[in-house]
Design a protein around this motif. Sequence first.
Motif, mmCIF file in Angstrom:
data_model
loop_
_atom_site.group_PDB
_atom_site.id
_atom_site.type_symbol
_atom_site.label_atom_id
_atom_site.label_comp_id
_atom_site.label_asym_id
_atom_site.label_seq_id
_atom_site.Cartn_x
_atom_site.Cartn_y
_atom_site.Cartn_z
ATOM 1 N N ASN A 300 -4.275 -11.741 -8.206
ATOM 2 C CA ASN A 300 -3.656 -10.713 -7.379
ATOM 3 C C ASN A 300 -2.145 -10.938 -7.281
ATOM 4 O OD1 ASN A 300 -3.788 -8.466 -5.456
ATOM 5 N ND2 ASN A 300 -3.195 -9.985 -3.933
ATOM 6 N N TYR A 301 -1.402 -9.850 -7.314
ATOM 7 C CA TYR A 301 0.038 -9.934 -7.093
ATOM 8 C C TYR A 301 0.481 -8.640 -6.423
ATOM 9 C CZ TYR A 301 0.950 -6.613 -10.880
ATOM 10 O OH TYR A 301 0.976 -5.486 -11.661
ATOM 11 N N TYR A 302 1.737 -8.614 -5.978
ATOM 12 C CA TYR A 302 2.241 -7.417 -5.312
ATOM 13 C C TYR A 302 3.497 -6.915 -5.980
ATOM 14 C CZ TYR A 302 -1.007 -7.517 -1.463
ATOM 15 O OH TYR A 302 -2.149 -7.458 -0.713
ATOM 16 N N THR A 303 3.593 -5.603 -6.049
ATOM 17 C CA THR A 303 4.807 -4.982 -6.577
ATOM 18 C C THR A 303 5.865 -4.913 -5.474
ATOM 19 O OG1 THR A 303 3.693 -2.880 -6.109
ATOM 20 C CG2 THR A 303 3.670 -3.660 -8.372
ATOM 21 N N PRO A 304 7.145 -4.998 -5.833
ATOM 22 C CA PRO A 304 8.216 -5.170 -4.836
ATOM 23 C C PRO A 304 8.363 -4.028 -3.841
ATOM 24 C CG PRO A 304 9.007 -5.695 -7.043
ATOM 25 C CD PRO A 304 7.659 -5.074 -7.210
ATOM 26 N N GLU A 305 7.922 -2.799 -4.193
ATOM 27 C CA GLU A 305 8.216 -1.669 -3.312
ATOM 28 C C GLU A 305 7.539 -1.773 -1.955
ATOM 29 O OE1 GLU A 305 4.415 -0.319 -5.352
ATOM 30 O OE2 GLU A 305 6.257 -1.323 -5.978
ATOM 31 N N ARG A 306 6.540 -2.629 -1.831
ATOM 32 C CA ARG A 306 5.844 -2.770 -0.551
ATOM 33 C C ARG A 306 6.645 -3.599 0.455
ATOM 34 N NH1 ARG A 306 -0.405 -4.115 -2.377
ATOM 35 N NH2 ARG A 306 -0.816 -2.138 -3.420
ATOM 36 N N ARG A 307 7.731 -4.196 0.034
ATOM 37 C CA ARG A 307 8.411 -5.157 0.887
ATOM 38 C C ARG A 307 9.804 -4.719 1.329
ATOM 39 N NH1 ARG A 307 6.204 -10.495 -2.459
ATOM 40 N NH2 ARG A 307 4.124 -10.410 -1.531
ATOM 41 N N THR A 308 10.231 -3.561 0.874
ATOM 42 C CA THR A 308 11.552 -3.066 1.263
ATOM 43 C C THR A 308 11.498 -1.558 1.484
ATOM 44 O OG1 THR A 308 12.181 -2.767 -1.073
ATOM 45 C CG2 THR A 308 12.792 -4.854 -0.025
ATOM 46 N N GLY A 309 12.372 -1.073 2.372
ATOM 47 C CA GLY A 309 12.596 0.348 2.556
ATOM 48 C C GLY A 309 11.343 1.139 2.874
ATOM 49 N N PRO A 310 11.245 2.362 2.314
ATOM 50 C CA PRO A 310 10.105 3.238 2.620
ATOM 51 C C PRO A 310 8.765 2.623 2.247
ATOM 52 C CG PRO A 310 11.865 4.478 1.537
ATOM 53 C CD PRO A 310 12.241 3.026 1.449
ATOM 54 N N GLY A 311 8.737 1.824 1.175
ATOM 55 C CA GLY A 311 7.488 1.191 0.788
ATOM 56 C C GLY A 311 6.996 0.213 1.836
ATOM 57 N N PHE A 312 7.913 -0.518 2.447
ATOM 58 C CA PHE A 312 7.549 -1.446 3.512
ATOM 59 C C PHE A 312 6.994 -0.685 4.712
ATOM 60 C CE2 PHE A 312 8.797 -3.444 7.528
ATOM 61 C CZ PHE A 312 8.170 -4.679 7.422
ATOM 62 N N THR A 313 7.685 0.374 5.103
ATOM 63 C CA THR A 313 7.238 1.164 6.249
ATOM 64 C C THR A 313 5.850 1.744 6.009
ATOM 65 O OG1 THR A 313 9.522 1.718 6.816
ATOM 66 C CG2 THR A 313 7.801 3.146 7.705
ATOM 67 N N ALA A 314 5.630 2.289 4.808
ATOM 68 C CA ALA A 314 4.335 2.895 4.498
ATOM 69 C C ALA A 314 3.225 1.854 4.529
ATOM 70 C CB ALA A 314 4.395 3.570 3.131
ATOM 71 N N TYR A 315 3.484 0.669 3.992
ATOM 72 C CA TYR A 315 2.433 -0.340 3.942
ATOM 73 C C TYR A 315 2.105 -0.874 5.332
ATOM 74 C CZ TYR A 315 -0.569 -3.972 2.181
ATOM 75 O OH TYR A 315 -1.682 -4.755 1.937
ATOM 76 N N GLN A 316 3.139 -1.118 6.140
ATOM 77 C CA GLN A 316 2.879 -1.612 7.492
ATOM 78 C C GLN A 316 2.136 -0.566 8.323
ATOM 79 O OE1 GLN A 316 3.362 -4.798 8.422
ATOM 80 N NE2 GLN A 316 4.022 -5.123 6.307
ATOM 81 N N LEU A 317 2.407 0.713 8.061
ATOM 82 C CA LEU A 317 1.667 1.763 8.756
ATOM 83 C C LEU A 317 0.192 1.729 8.352
ATOM 84 C CD1 LEU A 317 1.840 4.216 10.657
ATOM 85 C CD2 LEU A 317 2.220 5.638 8.632
ATOM 86 N N ARG A 318 -0.075 1.463 7.087
ATOM 87 C CA ARG A 318 -1.460 1.368 6.627
ATOM 88 C C ARG A 318 -2.160 0.183 7.283
ATOM 89 N NH1 ARG A 318 0.277 2.107 0.352
ATOM 90 N NH2 ARG A 318 1.206 4.182 0.611
ATOM 91 N N TYR A 319 -1.420 -0.885 7.518
ATOM 92 C CA TYR A 319 -2.021 -2.027 8.201
ATOM 93 C C TYR A 319 -2.325 -1.678 9.660
ATOM 94 C CZ TYR A 319 -2.945 -6.659 10.018
ATOM 95 O OH TYR A 319 -3.552 -7.739 10.636
ATOM 96 N N ALA A 320 -1.396 -0.989 10.319
ATOM 97 C CA ALA A 320 -1.623 -0.578 11.709
ATOM 98 C C ALA A 320 -2.854 0.315 11.806
ATOM 99 C CB ALA A 320 -0.388 0.140 12.249
ATOM 100 N N LYS A 321 -3.007 1.242 10.860
ATOM 101 C CA LYS A 321 -4.164 2.130 10.897
ATOM 102 C C LYS A 321 -5.463 1.369 10.593
ATOM 103 C CE LYS A 321 -4.278 6.364 9.947
ATOM 104 N NZ LYS A 321 -4.338 7.676 9.275
ATOM 105 N N PHE A 322 -5.368 0.343 9.774
ATOM 106 C CA PHE A 322 -6.526 -0.531 9.554
ATOM 107 C C PHE A 322 -6.976 -1.153 10.872
ATOM 108 C CE2 PHE A 322 -7.251 -5.200 9.078
ATOM 109 C CZ PHE A 322 -8.553 -5.166 8.620
#
Length: 437
Positions: A300-322
Amino acid sequence: MRDICLTLPTNRECADTITTVGAEAAYAVQRFGVRVHLLVLDSADPATRARHAAAAAALPAVDGLVVHHLDEDAQRAFLYEVIDRSGVPGPDKLLDLMLPDAVSYGACTNRAFLIAAALGCASVHRRDSDSRYQWHDGAPVFPIEHELATLGRKAADAVDAVTENTLDPAHADKPVALAGGSFVGELSVDIGEILALDPEVYHDVVALWAPTGATEHEKLELVATSFTGAGGAPFTADRAVLDLPDIWHIDMCNIGLDHRVYERVPLPPATDTIGSDYFLHHLVHDATLPGVTHNRHIVNYYTPERRTGPGFTAYQLRYAKFLLSMLYLHPVYAETEAAGGALLDEQHHLRPEVIADSARRSAVTDRAENHRRLAELDRCYRRLGGKYAEFADHLAPRRARLLDEAQADIEDFALLIDAWGPLVRASKATPVDRLPR
């Protein structure tokens, strides 16, 4: 010839992954004599889709390997025909649940289930775009080895294909419903940075998905095991255990499911919610259906867009909804665990109406715990500061909407379960030549 579906849903660039999963598909054809439908469900942008199409077209020709690369237009056309053929009321709502505008881990896999039914497949095997294979003795370690050796076979007949059998003999006549492994590498949920910044906050953030009323000891155990997969130990030799599946060590990037599971019950179609595609793990285990847990772990690895800018916001929102989804899923899990083998009929088939009824009861759960989760998440992110504090500012005005969405998601799940049988039957009646290749 036995048909199987090896599926790769994606919304990001993964041409290299298509190539490597194509190699696993070719291995399955040659090793097991099956016909493999390699199904790439592509929700990426047009330029990325073109690169994916080129990667799919460049796969070596193998007799018995059929490649289907479907963009969202093709998927929508298939779903429209299936929904229309099913005669289920509310077709527009169903189409939205099956192919929403937002990211849905459950919905993309549900689409694979229906397409697999149309193709006459006996099983679905899922991989992810951010996955790679381990290597051993100069060859890739393909999980499909254990999946095809056991899935669908009566448990008593699958014993010769595993290294260890700890299954209660009472379940020996039931079919192997699930086979899977885990991953090595980064956490399955991209919150490793929180652990590095503040281990106490990491504990508090992860513990938020515990059931209401969990003890501190239970939360500590949950935090210790959550999202860690198989750690970092490399593959050295096969280990495959036949038992009720070890759902804490099976991940959706590394799973195969027998058709008698996914043709009875779909996954929750919640949008922007990580973990929404793990429901069948719990259901198979609780229903006392046999499974195989193996150690051919994905990298498993992660692509960089999840850790900065809009990608970070979107991913953290998905975690909150989880976290919010757990208010409604934990009561369902509690009921399925209590029901055990009563979830099955005389043919060892899942009883979908029981699951739908449980989901509807769960939908009226008091929201107090979710208010607490959001308040605690806000506190934790503000303590971290920086981009996490900025995300807390982003989340605050959206709280009421998120609470409503979490409840609507479980209601939609019940609705989809009700419609699922007719949708599967309609898929099987849809001509295979309508699917692009």
